[in-house]
Design a protein around this motif. Structure first.
Motif, PDB file in Angstrom:
ATOM      1  N   PRO A 135      -3.316  12.026   2.340  1.00  0.00           N
ATOM      2  CA  PRO A 135      -3.780  11.046   1.365  1.00  0.00           C
ATOM      3  C   PRO A 135      -2.445  10.806   0.761  1.00  0.00           C
ATOM      4  O   PRO A 135      -2.085  10.881  -0.516  1.00  0.00           O
ATOM      5  N   ARG A 136      -1.650   9.874   1.365  1.00  0.00           N
ATOM      6  CA  ARG A 136      -0.099   9.426   0.671  1.00  0.00           C
ATOM      7  C   ARG A 136      -0.428   8.166  -0.181  1.00  0.00           C
ATOM      8  O   ARG A 136       0.294   7.782  -0.977  1.00  0.00           O
ATOM      9  N   CYS A 137      -1.398   7.466  -0.114  1.00  0.00           N
ATOM     10  CA  CYS A 137      -1.599   6.280  -0.801  1.00  0.00           C
ATOM     11  C   CYS A 137      -2.564   6.350  -1.899  1.00  0.00           C
ATOM     12  O   CYS A 137      -3.532   7.410  -2.055  1.00  0.00           O
ATOM     13  N   VAL A 138      -2.696   5.421  -2.764  1.00  0.00           N
ATOM     14  CA  VAL A 138      -3.720   5.464  -3.988  1.00  0.00           C
ATOM     15  C   VAL A 138      -4.603   4.067  -3.854  1.00  0.00           C
ATOM     16  O   VAL A 138      -3.937   3.088  -3.132  1.00  0.00           O
ATOM     17  N   GLU A 139      -5.604   4.165  -4.235  1.00  0.00           N
ATOM     18  CA  GLU A 139      -6.696   2.903  -4.162  1.00  0.00           C
ATOM     19  C   GLU A 139      -6.694   2.473  -5.713  1.00  0.00           C
ATOM     20  O   GLU A 139      -6.948   3.193  -6.695  1.00  0.00           O
ATOM     21  N   TYR A 193      -9.723  -7.118  -7.196  1.00  0.00           N
ATOM     22  CA  TYR A 193      -8.790  -6.890  -6.232  1.00  0.00           C
ATOM     23  C   TYR A 193      -8.871  -5.630  -5.865  1.00  0.00           C
ATOM     24  O   TYR A 193      -9.213  -4.618  -6.950  1.00  0.00           O
ATOM     25  N   ARG A 194      -8.611  -4.995  -4.657  1.00  0.00           N
ATOM     26  CA  ARG A 194      -8.424  -3.796  -4.212  1.00  0.00           C
ATOM     27  C   ARG A 194      -7.163  -3.425  -3.594  1.00  0.00           C
ATOM     28  O   ARG A 194      -7.143  -4.265  -2.501  1.00  0.00           O
ATOM     29  N   LEU A 195      -6.537  -2.714  -4.198  1.00  0.00           N
ATOM     30  CA  LEU A 195      -5.024  -2.575  -3.579  1.00  0.00           C
ATOM     31  C   LEU A 195      -4.617  -1.169  -2.955  1.00  0.00           C
ATOM     32  O   LEU A 195      -4.971  -0.078  -3.895  1.00  0.00           O
ATOM     33  N   VAL A 196      -4.280  -0.864  -1.655  1.00  0.00           N
ATOM     34  CA  VAL A 196      -3.938   0.513  -1.211  1.00  0.00           C
ATOM     35  C   VAL A 196      -2.655   0.351  -1.183  1.00  0.00           C
ATOM     36  O   VAL A 196      -1.886  -0.330  -0.281  1.00  0.00           O
ATOM     37  N   THR A 197      -1.704   1.431  -1.922  1.00  0.00           N
ATOM     38  CA  THR A 197      -0.265   1.214  -1.618  1.00  0.00           C
ATOM     39  C   THR A 197       0.060   2.814  -1.984  1.00  0.00           C
ATOM     40  O   THR A 197      -0.523   3.762  -2.433  1.00  0.00           O
TER      41      THR A 197
END
Length: 534
Positions: free
Chosen positions: A436-440, A487-491
């Protein structure tokens, strides 16, 4: 959501007591408005709103608020109140797709509240058969609510809906099923940062499992084992190439007809160093493929145009600190876009009909291709995906709010008030990998409705010939208008390299045309997914 997890279990002891944000003491005449006066106020408000538009988002929100009041006032002989509450929800639950496209929360909230009413009806039932039927209905409705809320990114209410499913399962004697559902609720509390719910949910789990009151010390140890983490964002890009896929869809209700269009495109992008700056470039690989249903001349052409322009943007210059600086090759892009607009107008003009007024066409092109507006759109997109988060530190699961004013160059030089609400929803893998390297990140933006309506009137008036400008601006000022972006951002928080970005825009407008009220509702969705090549 009405039926709170921390209160629902008391319904077995005192049937259909008032339950909202917890059990509320009944109001006396000198403590505040009575139920009767509040109900009468809702009835008056709904009658006024129904004359405007029975399916206006404000009308539907008022129905849900009134249904909550009716449920909260339920007494041991609560069937009349619960019946009335369900009747308030019926127009929402029975509305066609087109009538809810501008009201993101409508179906999920209505299903959640219906589930609450059905659980309460199970407690109020006169016999076992009626109680079982009500609880079984609550489980079925709750499952629909979970999916609707998940699709709407409403994870808090999704967890509550599942808790209420667990409650109904337990009332039906399915203790094992109830425990499994409640364990999933606790897993969601941790995944989505709902740390305030852990104590109540874990206490319920121990109590349901053993049949005795939970040990407070065991609950404390469990809760304290999970510390609320923080997401820390840093801009640390490296040169790279990436494949970007973009999907767009539009659903529009206009004059009673539902139109649906969509497009898909794929292009390669690159980020390279240029001195201290970054330069972002895009190269189209495939022409957008347009998929459409419904009717409406020129709609397909417009979607194709938007798709083509999205893959041919000018180069974007970003500073070493991640801040937007400028666009390059803007004149070339505007020339290309202007030719595409001319082609669209030529294709959409019916045979034998005169071409659109040249002055009006020139004014529309000047407004749409205004350099300040184009730069504002690109910089705004960059800030949503990257720039706004640089250096930020936010607790997992907490909602944050910020209100600010800024002009929209080319659209409105007058600053418009915008309210941002956002949260770090969860950690998750960036791609197919397990880590799990990204955040939502979830973000809602709502402009001040009156200011945006005035800005639209000015913008539309600017595109019209001078002789028509005053008339058009006056007509637009009479429009009932509502606009919201989500908006939904996965970064990657360590680099702020985005992997997925989804935008949803909800638009509602109503005006008087030839003495008749005309409603336009629209839902726009754009999803961009990114696969890094190096």
């Amino acid at each position: 959501m009405i039926l709170r997890k921390t209160a629902i279990e008391f319904l077995g002891a005192v049937a259909c007591m008032a339950v909202a944000a917890g059990v509320r003491a009944a109001e006396s005449a000198d403590e505040g408005p009575t139920f009767e006066s509040r109900a009468a106020a809702f009835e008056r408000q709904l009658a006024e709103l129904a004359e405007v538009d029975p399916l206006h988002p404000e009308t539907l929100e008022t129905r849900i608020a009134y249904a909550r009041l009716l449920h909260d006032e339920a007494k041991p002989n609560c069937a009349p109140h619960l019946d009335a509450a369900e009747r308030q929800l019926a127009p929402i639950l029975g509305a066609g797709r087109g009538h809810l496209i501008a009201y993101a929360d409508g179906m999920g909230d209505a299903l959640s509240l219906l589930q609450t009413i059905q659980n309460s009806r199970g407690q109020c039932a006169a016999d076992e058969a009626a109680a079982q039927a009500a609880f079984q209905a609550a489980i079925a409705t709750g499952r629909r609510a979970v999916e609707a809320l998940r699709e709407n990114w409403d994870y808090e209410e999704m967890a509550i809906a599942l808790f209420n499913i667990a409650y109904a399962e337990r009332e039906l004697g399915d203790v094992e099923g109830a425990l499994q559902s409640l364990q999933q609720v606790i897993a969601w509390d941790l995944e989505y940062g709902l740390y305030g719910e852990l104590e109540g949910d874990y206490s319920a789990l121990l109590r349901w499992r053993s049949g005795e009151e939970a040990d407070p010390e065991a609950v404390r140890r469990f809760v304290e084992a999970y510390k609320q983490p923080r997401a820390r964002f840093h801009f640390a890009w490296k040169p790279h190439r990436a494949m970007r896929k973009t999907e767009t869809e539009r659903v529009m209700l206009r004059r009673g007809a539902l139109q649906e269009t969509g497009s898909r495109s794929e292009f390669e992008s690159s980020a390279r160093r240029d001195g201290d700056d970054w330069v972002l470039s895009a190269t189209a690989r495939n022409a957008p493929r347009v998929e459409s249903t419904g009717t409406g001349a020129g709609t397909d052409d417009l979607q194709e145009l938007l798709g083509r322009l999205s893959t041919a943007l000018p180069d974007v210059v970003i500073g070493a600190d991640g801040s937007f600086k400028s666009l390059r090759n803007l004149d070339r892009f505007r020339d290309s876009a202007g030719r595409e607009l001319d082609r669209l107008l030529e294709r959409s003009t019916p045979a034998g009909k005169p071409a659109p007024d040249a002055q009006a066409v020139a004014a529309a092109k000047a407004a749409l291709l205004n350099p300040d507006l184009l730069e504002s759109n690109v910089s705004g997109q960059w800030n949503l995906e990257v720039g706004a988060w640089i250096g930020g530190e936010f607790d997992h699961g907490d909602w944050y709010e910020a209100t600010f004013e800024e002009p929209l160059p080319g659209f409105s030089e007058k600053p418009l008030s915008m309210t941002w609400t956002f949260k770090i929803a969860r950690w998750l893998p960036c791609d197919a990998g397990p880590e799990p390297r990204c955040v939502e990140v979830l973000l809602h933006i709502r402009p001040d409705p009156e200011q945006i309506r005035q800005a639209i009137a000015v913008f539309v008036g600017r595109m019209m010939p001078a002789a028509d400008r005053q008339r058009v601006e006056q007509a637009m000022r009479e429009v009932s208008y509502r606009l919201e972006w989500r908006y939904r951002l996965v970064t990657e928080p360590d680099t702020l390299r985005p992997w997925s970005f989804e935008e949803r825009k909800y638009v509602y407008g109503a005006s008087i045309e030839n003495g008749k009220r005309e409603v336009t509702a629209r839902f726009d969705r754009r999803l961009e997914t990114i696969r890094y090549l190096d």
